[in-house]
Design an enzyme around this catalytic site. Structure first.
Site, PDB file in Angstrom:
ATOM      1  N   ARG A 111       0.794  -1.091  -0.118  1.00  0.00           N
ATOM      2  CA  ARG A 111      -0.052   0.148  -0.169  1.00  0.00           C
ATOM      3  C   ARG A 111       0.842   1.351   0.088  1.00  0.00           C
ATOM      4  O   ARG A 111       2.019   1.240   0.518  1.00  0.00           O
ATOM      5  CB  ARG A 111      -0.846  -0.071   1.337  1.00  0.00           C
ATOM      6  CG  ARG A 111      -1.791   1.202   1.417  1.00  0.00           C
ATOM      7  CD  ARG A 111      -3.110   1.079   0.656  1.00  0.00           C
ATOM      8  NE  ARG A 111      -4.247   1.757   1.339  1.00  0.00           N
ATOM      9  CZ  ARG A 111      -5.237   2.201   0.221  1.00  0.00           C
ATOM     10  NH1 ARG A 111      -5.085   1.636  -1.209  1.00  0.00           N
ATOM     11  NH2 ARG A 111      -6.148   2.641   0.577  1.00  0.00           N
ATOM     12  N   THR A 408      -9.555   0.322  -9.356  1.00  0.00           N
ATOM     13  CA  THR A 408      -8.765  -0.893  -8.747  1.00  0.00           C
ATOM     14  C   THR A 408      -8.642  -2.047  -9.569  1.00  0.00           C
ATOM     15  O   THR A 408      -9.588  -2.123 -10.488  1.00  0.00           O
ATOM     16  CB  THR A 408      -9.015  -1.074  -7.363  1.00  0.00           C
ATOM     17  OG1 THR A 408      -9.269  -0.198  -6.753  1.00  0.00           O
ATOM     18  CG2 THR A 408      -8.404  -2.008  -6.627  1.00  0.00           C
ATOM     19  N   THR A 426      -4.098  -0.869  -7.401  1.00  0.00           N
ATOM     20  CA  THR A 426      -4.995   0.399  -7.585  1.00  0.00           C
ATOM     21  C   THR A 426      -4.087   1.740  -7.667  1.00  0.00           C
ATOM     22  O   THR A 426      -2.943   1.813  -7.085  1.00  0.00           O
ATOM     23  CB  THR A 426      -5.834   0.466  -6.579  1.00  0.00           C
ATOM     24  OG1 THR A 426      -6.817   1.670  -6.938  1.00  0.00           O
ATOM     25  CG2 THR A 426      -5.316   0.879  -5.124  1.00  0.00           C
ATOM     26  N   ASN A 428      -6.268   4.233  -7.030  1.00  0.00           N
ATOM     27  CA  ASN A 428      -7.654   4.630  -6.328  1.00  0.00           C
ATOM     28  C   ASN A 428      -8.630   4.870  -7.480  1.00  0.00           C
ATOM     29  O   ASN A 428      -8.946   4.206  -8.164  1.00  0.00           O
ATOM     30  CB  ASN A 428      -7.178   5.763  -5.294  1.00  0.00           C
ATOM     31  CG  ASN A 428      -8.375   6.195  -4.690  1.00  0.00           C
ATOM     32  OD1 ASN A 428      -9.114   5.028  -4.408  1.00  0.00           O
ATOM     33  ND2 ASN A 428      -8.582   7.436  -4.239  1.00  0.00           N
ATOM     34  N   ASP A 450      -8.238   8.179   0.200  1.00  0.00           N
ATOM     35  CA  ASP A 450      -8.676   7.128   1.089  1.00  0.00           C
ATOM     36  C   ASP A 450      -8.456   7.293   2.793  1.00  0.00           C
ATOM     37  O   ASP A 450      -9.002   6.690   3.596  1.00  0.00           O
ATOM     38  CB  ASP A 450      -8.076   5.760   0.736  1.00  0.00           C
ATOM     39  CG  ASP A 450      -8.512   5.006  -0.421  1.00  0.00           C
ATOM     40  OD1 ASP A 450      -9.679   5.369  -0.611  1.00  0.00           O
ATOM     41  OD2 ASP A 450      -7.839   4.016  -0.874  1.00  0.00           O
ATOM     42  N   SER A 480     -10.254  -0.774   0.899  1.00  0.00           N
ATOM     43  CA  SER A 480     -11.141  -1.886   0.998  1.00  0.00           C
ATOM     44  C   SER A 480     -10.480  -3.091   0.128  1.00  0.00           C
ATOM     45  O   SER A 480     -11.427  -3.909  -0.020  1.00  0.00           O
ATOM     46  CB  SER A 480     -12.454  -1.243   0.496  1.00  0.00           C
ATOM     47  OG  SER A 480     -12.853  -0.093   1.230  1.00  0.00           O
ATOM     48  N   GLY A 501     -13.166  -1.924  -6.968  1.00  0.00           N
ATOM     49  CA  GLY A 501     -14.468  -1.410  -6.530  1.00  0.00           C
ATOM     50  C   GLY A 501     -14.608  -0.528  -5.368  1.00  0.00           C
ATOM     51  O   GLY A 501     -15.843  -0.408  -4.814  1.00  0.00           O
ATOM     52  N   GLY A 502     -13.425  -0.112  -4.682  1.00  0.00           N
ATOM     53  CA  GLY A 502     -13.591   0.598  -3.459  1.00  0.00           C
ATOM     54  C   GLY A 502     -14.402  -0.224  -2.526  1.00  0.00           C
ATOM     55  O   GLY A 502     -13.983  -1.483  -2.705  1.00  0.00           O
TER      56      GLY A 502
HETATM   57  N1  GLY Z   1      -8.196   2.844  -3.343  1.00  0.00           N
HETATM   58  C1  GLY Z   1      -9.606   2.147  -2.948  1.00  0.00           C
HETATM   59  C2  GLY Z   1      -9.106   1.303  -1.717  1.00  0.00           C
HETATM   60  O1  GLY Z   1      -7.863   0.743  -1.469  1.00  0.00           O
HETATM   61  O2  GLY Z   1     -10.136   0.749  -1.136  1.00  0.00           O
END
Ligand code: GLY
Length: 613
Positions: A111, A408, A426, A428, A450, A480, A501-502
């Site tokens: 991340r 993503t 992703t 984002n 986020d 997510s 998809g967030g």
């Molecule tokens: N950027 C979307 C997530 O990581 O949930």
């Protein structure tokens, strides 16, 4: 590279029941060869959101590469052919499960992190009000990219081929070009995307040469990106985080008034974490810990639902249908309004905890109460709080005072040894912050959105949060992403799945899994079936088109706010291994990916579209 195990979670949920089920099944038909047959998939498989990237992954498997080699090659290919989400300038998570069950499953967290000089004041406008443009379409929105370090680490720990060979197909795709597909062409023609990508020169020139959007079938050649991947392939992470590529990135950030520094790039490290593990009906679910909320929400929801008589409701749904003078379509799940009400209420409760308690566990100011959130006591309390009617204003877990929380893409890979990688990555939102690094050819993310930048102010996904997910230097924003692998009785891989998809990632993964494991749908029907999404805030539940209107009425009768939308939710990329070892792959027909298996033709996502009754 760092190893942290603070979020460890041993199996606990439903363990007694699971053991009983596994033992009973084992005693009923003991066959000493069964495990070996089941454990060894007949063919390797790759499922992702672009056929060219699927092809790359399958070719790596056919050359003798393992699941980690194929996953890294596929992810790098996606960075070329799926510019809205595949990336070098973003980040993600990967779950690894080895064929050898004595080898512990692992999660790699790559991340992005917040630049050390970034503060929430950077996201206020001239009047002191939160300015979403800054956290979405500005150089300030960019977290320190994690993908190059993460993919390299995944490969060096678990891969078997030379990194340069794994990266070469991506270099070739970027250098030789590939024809733009209908999805990318549609996206480039969209006014919002055009405005996002034409704010500065590099993306504008690449995608809108002469001011005209590239169209389906046009060749997209990305020589700058080819050079960047080549350099990275030869030198490893230092080829990205230092030298020419790093300088180009820093110049782009500086030109856009961002604050990401050379030190931020140099200090970036991916983190190995212990996966979260839980049980559902004899299946072991292996998934991501914080700083993703995906695994925790997934396990909370499944644990809550495990205590409801879901099977009884399938019978009730069939009887109900008969009373209404119609038979259930055998491909349908047999969902009653009551069962879907339970799904929604379980999701609502887990997302309430997400908003308050989840954040980066490595921040000195955050202590995610993983054990408490998954404890049988809290899960039971949540379950019994679900009545026959919707309760929109559920409160999050109240901890004792001494304990202070787009776009993503996903790929699933299985090799013939039975190793599996589930990887979500992703930028984002679509094309990240829209800045394509001049001379280096990759997009920068907008992952800073986020964070819960301001209490109560929703981010691009409508998510709100608190202190646990507040912006801090070098902290990872809450995600997510829910890459997940499911094993049969702690031994063999049964599922590899995930989605973009967030927050809808989490609810999509839950629904596909439930539809197969509880409602007996085929993987194709489960993926194609219409989805719902509930995330606590806002209180309404959103539904894709295609739900039975009668069922929606029943939910309204249970005081649910039902919002029907034209849009689609998430894009699940899944593999499920049948008894006998035959892997079945499905690439969500909501997108344009493909399933690839060794020795077989690619199957495009469109082949999995829902057939009319
Ligand atoms: N950027 C979307 C997530 O990581 O949930």
């Amino acid at each position: 590279m760092t190893t942290r195990v603070r979020c460890s979670r041993r199996p606990r949920i439903g363990v007694a029941l699971a053991t009983l089920v596994v033992l009973t099944a084992a005693c009923a038909s003991f066959d000493p060869d069964a495990r070996a047959r089941f454990a060894t998939p007949r063919r390797g498989m790759v499922v992702c959101e672009h056929p060219l990237a699927t092809e790359v992954g399958v070719a790596i498997l056919e050359q003798g590469g393992n699941a980690a080699d194929a996953a890294v090659a596929t992810a790098l290919a996606l960075a070329v052919v799926l510019p809205r989400a595949g990336n070098l300038g973003g980040g993600g998570f990967a779950v690894w499960v080895a064929h050898d069950a004595s080898e512990a499953p692992r999660v790699l967290d790559f991340r992005e992190t917040a630049p050390s000089a970034l503060t929430s004041e950077h996201f206020l406008d001239a009047n002191g009000q939160p300015d979403p443009e800054r956290s979405l379409a500005h150089a300030l929105a960019c977290g320190v990219p994690g993908s190059p370090a993460g993919l390299f680490e995944l490969h060096s720990e678990l891969g078997s081929m030379r990194f340069e060979d794994v990266a070469q197909p991506a270099v070739d795709l970027a250098r030789n070009g590939f024809p733009i597909d209908a999805e990318l062409a549609r996206s480039l023609a969209h006014d919002g995307v055009r405005a996002h990508l034409t704010r500065e020169g590099a993306a504008d020139q690449l995608f809108y040469p002469g001011g005209v959007a590239l169209a389906e079938g046009d060749l997209l050649v990305q020589e700058a990106l080819a050079r960047t991947i080549e350099r990275f392939a030869r030198r490893g992470p230092s080829g990205f985080y230092q030298g020419e590529v790093a300088n180009a990135l820093l110049a782009a950030v500086r030109a856009g008034d961002g604050v990401l520094s050379a030190g931020d790039l140099r200090d970036y490290e991916p983190v190995w974490r212990e996966p979260l593990r839980g049980w559902f009906r004899g299946l072991e679910i292996i998934t991501v810990p914080p700083p993703s909320s995906g695994g925790l929400v997934l396990l909370q929801v499944l644990s809550m639902l495990d205590g409801f008589p879901l099977d009884q409701e399938i019978v009730a749904a069939a009887e109900d249908a008969r009373r209404m003078g119609r038979d259930l379509d055998p491909r349908e799940a047999g969902l009653s309004g009551r069962a879907v009400h339970w799904w929604i209420e379980a999701m609502r409760r887990a997302f309430a905890d997400r908003a308050v308690h989840m954040g980066d566990p490595d921040s000195p100011n955050v202590d995610v109460p993983v054990d408490e959130l998954l404890s049988p006591e809290w899960v039971s309390e949540r379950r019994v709080s679900i009545s026959e009617f919707a309760v929109p204003d559920v409160a999050p877990l109240d901890l004792p005072a001494f304990r202070e929380d787009g776009e993503t893409t996903h790929l699933s890979v299985l090799d013939t040894h039975g190793n599996a990688v589930s990887l979500t990555t992703t930028l984002n939102t679509s094309f990240g912050n829209g800045l394509l690094v001049p001379g280096a050819g990759f997009f920068l993310n907008n992952e800073i959105d986020d964070f819960a930048l301001f209490p109560g102010v929703p981010n691009a996904y409508g998510l709100v949060g608190g202190d646990a997910n507040a912006l801090e230097p070098r902290k990872r924003p809450l995600s997510s992403m829910t890459p997940t692998i499911v094993r049969e009785g702690d031994q063999v891989v049964r599922w590899v799945l995930g989605s973009p998809g967030g927050p809808r990632i989490i609810t999509a993964v839950i629904q596909v899994f439930l539809r197969c494991e509880v409602y007996g749908q085929s993987l194709a029907d489960a993926v194609a079936a219409p989805r719902l999404h509930q995330q606590w805030n806002p209180p309404a539940t959103r539904f894709e088109a295609g739900w039975d209107p009668l069922l929606l009425d029943r939910l309204r009768g249970r005081r649910h706010e039902v919002v029907e939308t034209e849009g689609t939710f998430a894009s699940v990329q899944a593999i499920r291994v049948d008894v006998g070892g035959e892997p079945v792959g499905v690439s969500d027909p909501r997108a344009s990916g493909a399933v690839g298996a060794e020795g077989r033709d690619l199957v495009p996502a469109a082949a999995f579209a829902r057939k009319p009754r």
